[in-house]
Write a protein that holds these residues in place. Structure first.
Motif, PDB file in Angstrom:
ATOM      1  N   GLY A  64      38.487  36.486  41.992  1.00 41.88           N
ATOM      2  CA  GLY A  64      37.964  35.371  42.803  1.00 41.88           C
ATOM      3  C   GLY A  64      36.987  35.762  43.880  1.00 41.88           C
ATOM      4  O   GLY A  64      36.011  35.056  44.124  1.00 41.88           O
ATOM      5  N   LEU A  65      37.258  36.895  44.543  1.00 42.05           N
ATOM      6  CA  LEU A  65      36.411  37.303  45.670  1.00 42.05           C
ATOM      7  C   LEU A  65      36.405  38.831  45.717  1.00 42.05           C
ATOM      8  O   LEU A  65      37.451  39.444  45.533  1.00 42.05           O
ATOM      9  N   TYR A  66      35.235  39.412  45.977  1.00 45.56           N
ATOM     10  CA  TYR A  66      35.127  40.884  45.912  1.00 45.56           C
ATOM     11  C   TYR A  66      34.398  41.414  47.125  1.00 45.56           C
ATOM     12  O   TYR A  66      33.417  40.808  47.579  1.00 45.56           O
ATOM     13  N   ARG A  67      34.840  42.561  47.612  1.00 40.85           N
ATOM     14  CA  ARG A  67      34.112  43.240  48.691  1.00 40.85           C
ATOM     15  C   ARG A  67      33.090  44.158  48.031  1.00 40.85           C
ATOM     16  O   ARG A  67      33.430  44.960  47.172  1.00 40.85           O
ATOM     17  N   LEU A  68      31.841  44.038  48.458  1.00 39.31           N
ATOM     18  CA  LEU A  68      30.816  44.902  47.866  1.00 39.31           C
ATOM     19  C   LEU A  68      30.780  46.271  48.541  1.00 39.31           C
ATOM     20  O   LEU A  68      30.105  47.173  48.074  1.00 39.31           O
TER      21      LEU A  68
ATOM     22  N   ARG B   2      46.140  20.638  45.673  1.00 34.55           N
ATOM     23  CA  ARG B   2      46.228  20.482  44.220  1.00 34.55           C
ATOM     24  C   ARG B   2      44.873  20.463  43.527  1.00 34.55           C
ATOM     25  O   ARG B   2      44.806  20.351  42.309  1.00 34.55           O
ATOM     26  N   SER B   3      43.806  20.560  44.329  1.00 29.06           N
ATOM     27  CA  SER B   3      42.487  20.565  43.673  1.00 29.06           C
ATOM     28  C   SER B   3      42.277  21.854  42.875  1.00 29.06           C
ATOM     29  O   SER B   3      41.479  21.890  41.945  1.00 29.06           O
TER      30      SER B   3
ATOM     31  N   SER C 126      45.509  38.715  38.869  1.00 28.49           N
ATOM     32  CA  SER C 126      46.068  37.359  39.017  1.00 28.49           C
ATOM     33  C   SER C 126      46.759  37.236  40.380  1.00 28.49           C
ATOM     34  O   SER C 126      46.701  36.178  41.014  1.00 28.49           O
ATOM     35  N   LYS C 127      47.365  38.338  40.862  1.00 28.49           N
ATOM     36  CA  LYS C 127      47.976  38.313  42.207  1.00 28.49           C
ATOM     37  C   LYS C 127      46.899  38.201  43.270  1.00 28.49           C
ATOM     38  O   LYS C 127      47.015  37.438  44.222  1.00 28.49           O
ATOM     39  N   SER C 128      45.831  38.996  43.123  1.00 29.52           N
ATOM     40  CA  SER C 128      44.725  38.929  44.092  1.00 29.52           C
ATOM     41  C   SER C 128      44.125  37.529  44.103  1.00 29.52           C
ATOM     42  O   SER C 128      43.822  36.978  45.158  1.00 29.52           O
ATOM     43  N   LEU C 129      43.956  36.967  42.902  1.00 28.46           N
ATOM     44  CA  LEU C 129      43.383  35.623  42.804  1.00 28.46           C
ATOM     45  C   LEU C 129      44.278  34.619  43.539  1.00 28.46           C
ATOM     46  O   LEU C 129      43.787  33.799  44.324  1.00 28.46           O
ATOM     47  N   ALA C 130      45.588  34.726  43.314  1.00 31.60           N
ATOM     48  CA  ALA C 130      46.515  33.794  43.971  1.00 31.60           C
ATOM     49  C   ALA C 130      46.427  33.944  45.490  1.00 31.60           C
ATOM     50  O   ALA C 130      46.394  32.948  46.222  1.00 31.60           O
ATOM     51  N   ALA C 131      46.356  35.201  45.969  1.00 31.63           N
ATOM     52  CA  ALA C 131      46.281  35.428  47.422  1.00 31.63           C
ATOM     53  C   ALA C 131      44.958  34.904  47.975  1.00 31.63           C
ATOM     54  O   ALA C 131      44.919  34.273  49.039  1.00 31.63           O
ATOM     55  N   ASN C 132      43.870  35.131  47.259  1.00 31.59           N
ATOM     56  CA  ASN C 132      42.559  34.651  47.721  1.00 31.59           C
ATOM     57  C   ASN C 132      42.515  33.121  47.740  1.00 31.59           C
ATOM     58  O   ASN C 132      42.024  32.519  48.696  1.00 31.59           O
ATOM     59  N   VAL C 133      43.041  32.513  46.687  1.00 31.53           N
ATOM     60  CA  VAL C 133      43.011  31.040  46.602  1.00 31.53           C
ATOM     61  C   VAL C 133      43.911  30.427  47.683  1.00 31.53           C
ATOM     62  O   VAL C 133      43.582  29.376  48.251  1.00 31.53           O
ATOM     63  N   ALA C 134      45.020  31.114  47.987  1.00 32.75           N
ATOM     64  CA  ALA C 134      45.943  30.582  49.004  1.00 32.75           C
ATOM     65  C   ALA C 134      45.235  30.389  50.346  1.00 32.75           C
ATOM     66  O   ALA C 134      45.538  29.470  51.101  1.00 32.75           O
ATOM     67  N   GLN C 135      44.265  31.268  50.631  1.00 32.86           N
ATOM     68  CA  GLN C 135      43.534  31.171  51.909  1.00 32.86           C
ATOM     69  C   GLN C 135      42.671  29.916  51.980  1.00 32.86           C
ATOM     70  O   GLN C 135      42.235  29.523  53.054  1.00 32.86           O
ATOM     71  N   LEU C 136      42.378  29.334  50.825  1.00 37.73           N
ATOM     72  CA  LEU C 136      41.450  28.194  50.799  1.00 37.73           C
ATOM     73  C   LEU C 136      42.113  26.889  51.208  1.00 37.73           C
ATOM     74  O   LEU C 136      41.437  25.919  51.518  1.00 37.73           O
TER      75      LEU C 136
END
Ligand code: SAM
Length: 302
Positions: free
Chosen positions: A46-50, A150-151, A136-146
């Motif tokens: 979902g999100l990456y540090r360059l 339910r969107s 999938s864990k990183s994605l869940a953690a990144n999305v949680a910040q948003l």
């Protein structure tokens, strides 16, 4: 299986092509009011540090987003520089919004690009699938910040299989059924190629009016070569318009290992504006990322 981590590749030339196409397509679909179901079958983290360990190891953003930004800065510094093509500017604005300090340190993957463009009022909804245990864990953690409620829904499931449950999409508040699907596998296993074709064939039966975007690598492998041909045949058989945009950045003339140097985005039911928009954008991006020999870009369509 699962040796692929997108963090090593974030912001490379393939992401540049993929995400310019994604932004331009979605922005056009959002000109209509009806809410959209946005599916990302292979979501990544979902999100990456360059500037993180992964991206430094791969360093692929150097031949992608960093090179593009550097070249455009140099062009802008020249007197009489022309404004950038709209699709390219929209992509760069989106990257800039994730990097308010100026320097590009963060690169948004497709889930965050979709979320960036999500229209809450129109009730767009995002459905993400990612199978890798860590990503999938990183994605869940990144999305949680948003705090997206339910969107956004995500699952550690096979994106090819789960897509079937989502099509046709539910009707929006205006009564229309609308969906855009990104299919972006890593192709680390050969079976991904036939799975993409089978999935598109199934999608076109379940929901023929959806917009489908497929990323694919251009490499010396029969399955890779056959995939865009197969997608053209499936689209033509269903009498659906298609567009195939390719970007090859060329090979280093010093013979150093260049990794993946070319890829394509195949779009079924593309917005009618996409062809011109991508041609304009790639006419700038292609030369900006070109190296050594064998660089080219093309936008082919039905
Ligand atoms: N779409 C992302 C973006 O543009 O930022 C990049 C995705 S990356 C190319 C492909 C991802 O698919 C990897 O993170 C990989 O772990 C995941 N993956 C592989 N097989 C999968 C499957 N069957 N279903 C869902 N995800 C899968």
């Amino acid at each position: 299986m699962f040796s692929y981590r997108h963090a090593f590749h974030a912001g490379n030339h393939a992401d540049v092509l993929k995400h310019i196409t994604l932004v331009a397509t979605l922005q056009h679909l959002q000109l209509k009011e009806g809410g959209l179901t946005l599916v990302d079958t292979h979501a990544g983290a979902g999100l990456y540090r360059l500037d993180g360990d992964y991206s430094e190891t791969g360093g692929e953003a150097q031949d992608g987003i960093f090179k593009l930004l550097g070249t455009l800065d140099a062009l802008a510094a020249k007197k009489g520089a022309k404004p950038l093509p709209q699709a390219l500017q929209a992509y760069l604005d989106m990257i800039a919004s994730f990097n308010p300090q100026g320097q590009a340190k963060v690169y948004p993957g497709s889930p965050f690009i979709l979320h960036h463009l999500l229209r809450k009022q129109a009730r767009d909804r995002i459905r993400l699938f990612e199978m890798h245990p860590t990503d999938s864990k990183s994605l869940a953690a990144n999305v949680a910040q948003l705090d997206a409620g339910r969107s956004i829904m995500l699952a550690r499931e096979d994106g090819f299989e789960s897509l079937k449950k989502l099509l046709p999409p539910p009707a929006s508040a205006t009564g229309s059924k609308r969906a855009m699907v990104l299919i972006d596998p890593s192709y680390e296993i050969k079976s991904d190629y036939p799975k993409v074709s089978a999935s598109i064939q199934d999608c076109l039966k379940r929901f023929p009016t959806g917009t489908y975007l497929v990323w694919y690598p251009i490499i010396a492998r029969t399955e890779a070569h056959d995939l865009p041909r197969r997608l053209k045949t499936l689209s033509n058989q269903s009498q659906k318009p298609w567009l195939n945009a390719t970007l090859a950045i060329g090979r280093n003339t010093d013979g150093s290992s260049a990794g993946l140097s070319a890829s394509g985005m195949f779009v079924i039911n593309p917005p009618f504006t996409l062809k011109e928009k991508l041609k304009e954008a790639l006419a700038v991006v292609g030369p900006a990322l070109a190296r050594g020999t064998g660089h080219s870009w093309e936008v082919e369509h039905s």
